[in-house]
Design an enzyme around this catalytic site. Sequence first.
Site, PDB file in Angstrom:
ATOM      1  N   ARG A   1      44.725  40.573  46.708  1.00  0.00           N
ATOM      2  CA  ARG A   1      46.353  40.771  46.352  1.00  0.00           C
ATOM      3  C   ARG A   1      46.778  41.068  45.329  1.00  0.00           C
ATOM      4  O   ARG A   1      46.999  41.639  44.889  1.00  0.00           O
ATOM      5  CB  ARG A   1      46.216  38.690  46.756  1.00  0.00           C
ATOM      6  CG  ARG A   1      46.115  38.620  44.636  1.00  0.00           C
ATOM      7  CD  ARG A   1      46.418  36.797  44.949  1.00  0.00           C
ATOM      8  NE  ARG A   1      46.611  36.914  43.460  1.00  0.00           N
ATOM      9  CZ  ARG A   1      46.918  36.255  42.668  1.00  0.00           C
ATOM     10  NH1 ARG A   1      47.965  37.438  42.612  1.00  0.00           N
ATOM     11  NH2 ARG A   1      46.286  36.036  41.090  1.00  0.00           N
TER      12      ARG A   1
ATOM     13  N   ASN B   1      47.978  43.583  35.694  1.00  0.00           N
ATOM     14  CA  ASN B   1      48.704  43.400  35.112  1.00  0.00           C
ATOM     15  C   ASN B   1      49.590  44.823  33.866  1.00  0.00           C
ATOM     16  O   ASN B   1      49.543  45.519  34.042  1.00  0.00           O
ATOM     17  CB  ASN B   1      48.375  42.427  33.753  1.00  0.00           C
ATOM     18  CG  ASN B   1      47.510  40.566  34.683  1.00  0.00           C
ATOM     19  OD1 ASN B   1      49.159  40.001  35.546  1.00  0.00           O
ATOM     20  ND2 ASN B   1      46.952  40.447  34.409  1.00  0.00           N
TER      21      ASN B   1
ATOM     22  N   ASP C   1      47.612  39.568  29.503  1.00  0.00           N
ATOM     23  CA  ASP C   1      48.535  39.442  30.670  1.00  0.00           C
ATOM     24  C   ASP C   1      49.596  39.846  31.008  1.00  0.00           C
ATOM     25  O   ASP C   1      49.596  41.208  30.028  1.00  0.00           O
ATOM     26  CB  ASP C   1      48.343  37.743  30.858  1.00  0.00           C
ATOM     27  CG  ASP C   1      48.595  37.366  32.388  1.00  0.00           C
ATOM     28  OD1 ASP C   1      48.957  38.404  33.028  1.00  0.00           O
ATOM     29  OD2 ASP C   1      48.119  36.731  32.691  1.00  0.00           O
TER      30      ASP C   1
ATOM     31  N   GLU D   1      54.181  32.842  36.160  1.00  0.00           N
ATOM     32  CA  GLU D   1      54.036  34.384  36.325  1.00  0.00           C
ATOM     33  C   GLU D   1      55.462  35.408  36.420  1.00  0.00           C
ATOM     34  O   GLU D   1      56.446  34.634  37.020  1.00  0.00           O
ATOM     35  CB  GLU D   1      53.054  34.961  37.656  1.00  0.00           C
ATOM     36  CG  GLU D   1      51.880  35.017  37.123  1.00  0.00           C
ATOM     37  CD  GLU D   1      51.231  35.801  35.707  1.00  0.00           C
ATOM     38  OE1 GLU D   1      52.335  36.578  35.716  1.00  0.00           O
ATOM     39  OE2 GLU D   1      50.548  36.224  35.416  1.00  0.00           O
TER      40      GLU D   1
ATOM     41  N   ASN E   1      49.087  41.292  42.554  1.00  0.00           N
ATOM     42  CA  ASN E   1      49.677  40.524  41.221  1.00  0.00           C
ATOM     43  C   ASN E   1      50.689  41.309  40.415  1.00  0.00           C
ATOM     44  O   ASN E   1      51.348  41.143  41.450  1.00  0.00           O
ATOM     45  CB  ASN E   1      48.557  40.847  39.959  1.00  0.00           C
ATOM     46  CG  ASN E   1      48.530  39.548  39.346  1.00  0.00           C
ATOM     47  OD1 ASN E   1      48.548  38.708  39.609  1.00  0.00           O
ATOM     48  ND2 ASN E   1      47.742  39.970  37.520  1.00  0.00           N
TER      49      ASN E   1
HETATM   50 CA    CA Z   1      49.410  38.206  35.211  1.00  0.00          CA
END
Ligand code: CA
Length: 292
Positions: free
Chosen positions: A100, A148, A198, A17, A102
């Site tokens: 958490r 995201n 995403d 990521e 991201n």
């Molecule tokens: Ca992501």
Amino acid sequence: MTLTAELEFDARATLGEGPCWDAHTQRLYWVDIEKHQLHLYDPATRTDRSFALAQPVGAAVLRKSGGLMLALQQGFYGFDPDSETLTHLDNPETHLPENRFNDGKCDPAGRFWAGTMPLCETKDCGSLYMLDTDLTVHQKVTGVRISNGLAWSPDERTMYYVDSPTRVVTAFAYDKATGAIANRRVVIEIPDGMGYPDGMSIDAEGMLWIALWDGAAVGRWNPLTGALLAQISMPVSRPTSCVFGGKDLDELYITSASTRLSAELLAQQPLAGGIFKCRPGVRGGPAWEFAG
Ligand code: CA
């Protein structure tokens, strides 16, 4: 138009990521969230170095004064890759230990925006935060499930944002001087069968390149019309994010995931978790660094 992406590095990431291009050194930072690792990939030598962190790492951005800023499970940190020293700055979610951090990115004024998500992925208890250059943290969006996909328009007046399960991209009016955002609206709806939006990047023409989790593609959309303009076909079903890199910012680096794929799907996509590259025929917009 359909483009293809080539494997750049067989990273075997679990949840690759957060690609972040370092134009100063022509190298790519990226993270493996579930392996608790920051990585630094050098395309010139095709070598990769990893840094072990003691907790999930959602995003890494460059810091103008040197080193990096990280969004870890337990908040915002500074990181010096030379000494591998972590410096804790703030955790806005000490009351939410099941969340958490991201995805995250810097805005045109050098503020670090990063969002959170619940580990269960089934509650809307995440938020989007802004770490200002004076190191104060501000909660900007609430009711988020999987934060995201941040990007800012070339005129620096619009911020784009993704909460993945909603399968839309939203836009806010953005004030560069203050970091204020307002007037949220839907600008892109991901068609059925194309997976979930995403991570994303914006090109110099103001078009969004959006990684499509479970869509096996990266799509180029016009956020002014909602139209899908082009697609990059991927040999993996879970591309996660993308960033422009290279000397001329004309190469798109794409991260991917292998996590939670069935044994059958994993066997069909041995490159899952790899880092891919595509020359999409357009340059990327500028990448901003943390100015605090
Ligand atoms: Ca992501």
